[in-house]
Write a protein that holds these residues in place. Structure first.
Motif, PDB file in Angstrom:
ATOM      1  N   VAL A 134     -19.115   6.772  12.615  1.00 18.20           N
ATOM      2  CA  VAL A 134     -18.733   5.505  13.236  1.00 18.20           C
ATOM      3  C   VAL A 134     -18.850   4.375  12.215  1.00 18.20           C
ATOM      4  O   VAL A 134     -17.946   3.536  12.080  1.00 18.20           O
ATOM      5  CB  VAL A 134     -19.608   5.214  14.471  1.00 18.20           C
ATOM      6  N   ALA A 135     -19.957   4.346  11.476  1.00 18.52           N
ATOM      7  CA  ALA A 135     -20.163   3.298  10.476  1.00 18.52           C
ATOM      8  C   ALA A 135     -19.062   3.323   9.417  1.00 18.52           C
ATOM      9  O   ALA A 135     -18.498   2.275   9.060  1.00 18.52           O
ATOM     10  CB  ALA A 135     -21.535   3.456   9.824  1.00 18.52           C
ATOM     11  N   GLU A 136     -18.739   4.494   8.894  1.00 16.92           N
ATOM     12  CA  GLU A 136     -17.705   4.589   7.863  1.00 16.92           C
ATOM     13  C   GLU A 136     -16.335   4.237   8.422  1.00 16.92           C
ATOM     14  O   GLU A 136     -15.520   3.596   7.742  1.00 16.92           O
ATOM     15  CB  GLU A 136     -17.695   5.998   7.256  1.00 16.92           C
ATOM     16  N   THR A 137     -16.072   4.607   9.673  1.00 11.95           N
ATOM     17  CA  THR A 137     -14.794   4.272  10.292  1.00 11.95           C
ATOM     18  C   THR A 137     -14.640   2.764  10.434  1.00 11.95           C
ATOM     19  O   THR A 137     -13.570   2.201  10.155  1.00 11.95           O
ATOM     20  CB  THR A 137     -14.684   4.948  11.669  1.00 11.95           C
ATOM     21  N   VAL A 138     -15.687   2.089  10.862  1.00 10.52           N
ATOM     22  CA  VAL A 138     -15.643   0.627  11.025  1.00 10.52           C
ATOM     23  C   VAL A 138     -15.525  -0.061   9.665  1.00 10.52           C
ATOM     24  O   VAL A 138     -14.779  -1.038   9.514  1.00 10.52           O
ATOM     25  CB  VAL A 138     -16.886   0.145  11.790  1.00 10.52           C
ATOM     26  N   ARG A 139     -16.221   0.452   8.669  1.00  9.52           N
ATOM     27  CA  ARG A 139     -16.094  -0.115   7.319  1.00  9.52           C
ATOM     28  C   ARG A 139     -14.637  -0.039   6.864  1.00  9.52           C
ATOM     29  O   ARG A 139     -14.086  -1.027   6.354  1.00  9.52           O
ATOM     30  CB  ARG A 139     -17.000   0.646   6.344  1.00  9.52           C
ATOM     31  N   GLN A 140     -14.002   1.125   7.057  1.00 14.34           N
ATOM     32  CA  GLN A 140     -12.617   1.273   6.647  1.00 14.34           C
ATOM     33  C   GLN A 140     -11.691   0.377   7.463  1.00 14.34           C
ATOM     34  O   GLN A 140     -10.733  -0.200   6.929  1.00 14.34           O
ATOM     35  CB  GLN A 140     -12.195   2.738   6.762  1.00 14.34           C
ATOM     36  N   ALA A 141     -11.964   0.218   8.765  1.00 17.56           N
ATOM     37  CA  ALA A 141     -11.108  -0.615   9.607  1.00 17.56           C
ATOM     38  C   ALA A 141     -11.163  -2.072   9.160  1.00 17.56           C
ATOM     39  O   ALA A 141     -10.133  -2.770   9.154  1.00 17.56           O
ATOM     40  CB  ALA A 141     -11.530  -0.491  11.071  1.00 17.56           C
ATOM     41  N   GLY A 142     -12.348  -2.561   8.791  1.00 17.28           N
ATOM     42  CA  GLY A 142     -12.452  -3.937   8.314  1.00 17.28           C
ATOM     43  C   GLY A 142     -11.643  -4.175   7.054  1.00 17.28           C
ATOM     44  O   GLY A 142     -10.939  -5.187   6.927  1.00 17.28           O
ATOM     45  N   LEU A 143     -11.708  -3.230   6.118  1.00 20.39           N
ATOM     46  CA  LEU A 143     -10.941  -3.368   4.877  1.00 20.39           C
ATOM     47  C   LEU A 143      -9.442  -3.292   5.156  1.00 20.39           C
ATOM     48  O   LEU A 143      -8.649  -4.073   4.613  1.00 20.39           O
ATOM     49  CB  LEU A 143     -11.347  -2.278   3.891  1.00 20.39           C
ATOM     50  N   LEU A 144      -9.053  -2.339   5.998  1.00 22.43           N
ATOM     51  CA  LEU A 144      -7.638  -2.162   6.321  1.00 22.43           C
ATOM     52  C   LEU A 144      -7.042  -3.448   6.899  1.00 22.43           C
ATOM     53  O   LEU A 144      -5.981  -3.912   6.440  1.00 22.43           O
ATOM     54  CB  LEU A 144      -7.476  -1.020   7.318  1.00 22.43           C
ATOM     55  N   LEU A 145      -7.693  -4.043   7.890  1.00 24.40           N
ATOM     56  CA  LEU A 145      -7.149  -5.240   8.522  1.00 24.40           C
ATOM     57  C   LEU A 145      -7.164  -6.429   7.565  1.00 24.40           C
ATOM     58  O   LEU A 145      -6.230  -7.253   7.575  1.00 24.40           O
ATOM     59  CB  LEU A 145      -7.942  -5.561   9.792  1.00 24.40           C
ATOM     60  N   ALA A 146      -8.186  -6.533   6.746  1.00 26.36           N
ATOM     61  CA  ALA A 146      -8.233  -7.638   5.785  1.00 26.36           C
ATOM     62  C   ALA A 146      -7.038  -7.585   4.832  1.00 26.36           C
ATOM     63  O   ALA A 146      -6.401  -8.604   4.550  1.00 26.36           O
ATOM     64  CB  ALA A 146      -9.547  -7.603   5.007  1.00 26.36           C
ATOM     65  N   HIS A 147      -6.720  -6.386   4.344  1.00 29.65           N
ATOM     66  CA  HIS A 147      -5.623  -6.261   3.385  1.00 29.65           C
ATOM     67  C   HIS A 147      -4.254  -6.386   4.052  1.00 29.65           C
ATOM     68  O   HIS A 147      -3.360  -7.055   3.516  1.00 29.65           O
ATOM     69  CB  HIS A 147      -5.712  -4.914   2.661  1.00 29.65           C
ATOM     70  N   THR A 148      -4.086  -5.764   5.204  1.00 26.71           N
ATOM     71  CA  THR A 148      -2.749  -5.686   5.786  1.00 26.71           C
ATOM     72  C   THR A 148      -2.404  -6.874   6.674  1.00 26.71           C
ATOM     73  O   THR A 148      -1.258  -7.325   6.685  1.00 26.71           O
ATOM     74  CB  THR A 148      -2.601  -4.400   6.618  1.00 26.71           C
TER      75      THR A 148
END
Length: 345
Positions: free
Chosen positions: A92-106
């Motif tokens: 869950v932690a790694e998924t949320v970390r990736q989601a934050g980066l994804l939305l910031a970039h895209t």
């Protein structure tokens, strides 16, 4: 801010071939598929070097600053391995970390060259919906960005609030705060600690894997000390998951894993009277400063038991007698019968 709303699911970006108008007659028609094909998002959007470490498959804007992010978890991740038939809550932690980066970039147009800091992370899980099934689980994340801050024309920071659904069932809620900085700012922040270059510490000997819930010494991130409930962090910069790519500091996911292993070791030192395995139902991590690779990091735990065989463990990590991060982890016995027990490796 971000572009106008759209309800078209997004996966990989596409680009028009520069000669597409003149070479149209030579195109081949791809085979027809009755349902959309699934693929991961570009690994660059989630700061992974290995495609196998990408957990997200797409995203969609629902309204202003509100999104749906999709993903898939492997049935058996090589590092975040199942325990007692349940997926590792740190997925869950790694998924949320990736989601934050994804939305910031895209969605907020942060350049791929920028650096990110995660200042805090809170996770509450429902173990009932983290059980293993016969296929890799589909993850759907309802994500809302708040406390959005800008510096000049770029996103400077935001808070990400999410609810993760596993195959349609609510499995976790999370909140995390991020800031993003340009390469120039990052260089100014890190220069006093990286120049002249100092090599990472050689990892000290691992504690016994069984004491921290692991089966392989390479995945142990704690080294024993003579003092009870004190450990030294083992920072193996060659670990394929925790150091998927080179870093100039200790990553937050390694610090969270250290807190989890210290929590397990504390339980094993004072075994609970309840015999069932415990599941992380709450985790809060706060990061105060960078953890330097060339300095020893010391981990200390304290423990609070609660009724119903629930336990809370507080972890503090220090370098040079200065606190770099703290965590609080609450564990609860699994509420469901054991299924397909997995062993950590």
């Amino acid at each position: 801010m971000s572009a106008s709303p759209t309800r078209t699911p997004r996966t990989t970006p596409t680009a028009r071939h520069p000669q597409s108008t003149t070479r149209a007659a030579h195109r081949t028609t791809p085979p027809h598929h009755p349902t959309p094909l699934t693929r991961t998002v570009p690994k660059e959007y989630v700061h992974r070097a290995a495609i196998a470490e990408v957990l997200l498959t797409g995203w969609e804007r629902r309204s202003t600053d509100r999104y749906t992010v999709t993903g898939q978890w492997p049935r058996r991740h090589p590092f975040y391995t199942p325990l007692d038939g349940h997926h590792d809550p740190l997925l869950v932690a790694e998924t949320v970390r990736q989601a934050g980066l994804l939305l910031a970039h895209t969605e907020y147009h942060v350049p791929l060259t920028h650096h990110f800091l995660m200042w805090d992370l809170t996770i509450n899980t429902n173990p009932t919906h983290l059980h293993q099934g016969p296929t890799p689980p589909t993850i759907t994340i309802d994500a809302t960005c708040t406390d959005i801050k800008h510096r000049a024309t770029h996103l400077a920071g935001f808070r990400l609030n999410t609810t993760l659904h596993r195959d349609g069932h609510p499995a976790a809620t999370t909140t995390a705060s991020f800031t993003c900085v340009s390469p120039a700012v990052h260089q100014r922040l890190r220069a006093p600690h990286t120049h002249p270059h100092q090599p990472p510490l050689t990892p000290p000997p691992p504690t016994h894997p069984h004491h921290v819930g692991r089966t392989h010494p390479d995945d142990v991130v704690l080294s024993p000390t003579p003092t009870p409930h004190h450990w030294q962090l083992r920072t193996n910069t060659h670990h394929p998951t925790l150091f998927d790519h080179p870093l100039d500091h200790t990553p937050g996911m390694l610090l969270i894993e250290a807190a989890r292993q210290a929590t397990t070791a504390h339980h094993n030192h004072h075994p609970p009277t309840h015999p069932d395995p415990h599941h992380i139902t709450h985790l809060t991590a706060t990061f105060h400063r960078y953890a330097e690779l060339h300095l020893p990091t010391h981990i200390h735990t304290t423990h609070t038991p609660h009724p119903n065989h629930t336990h809370t463990t507080h972890t503090t990590g220090t370098q040079n007698n200065t606190t770099i991060y703290t965590t609080t982890i609450t564990t609860t016995p699994h509420p469901t019968p054991h299924q397909d027990s997995g062993r950590r490796s």
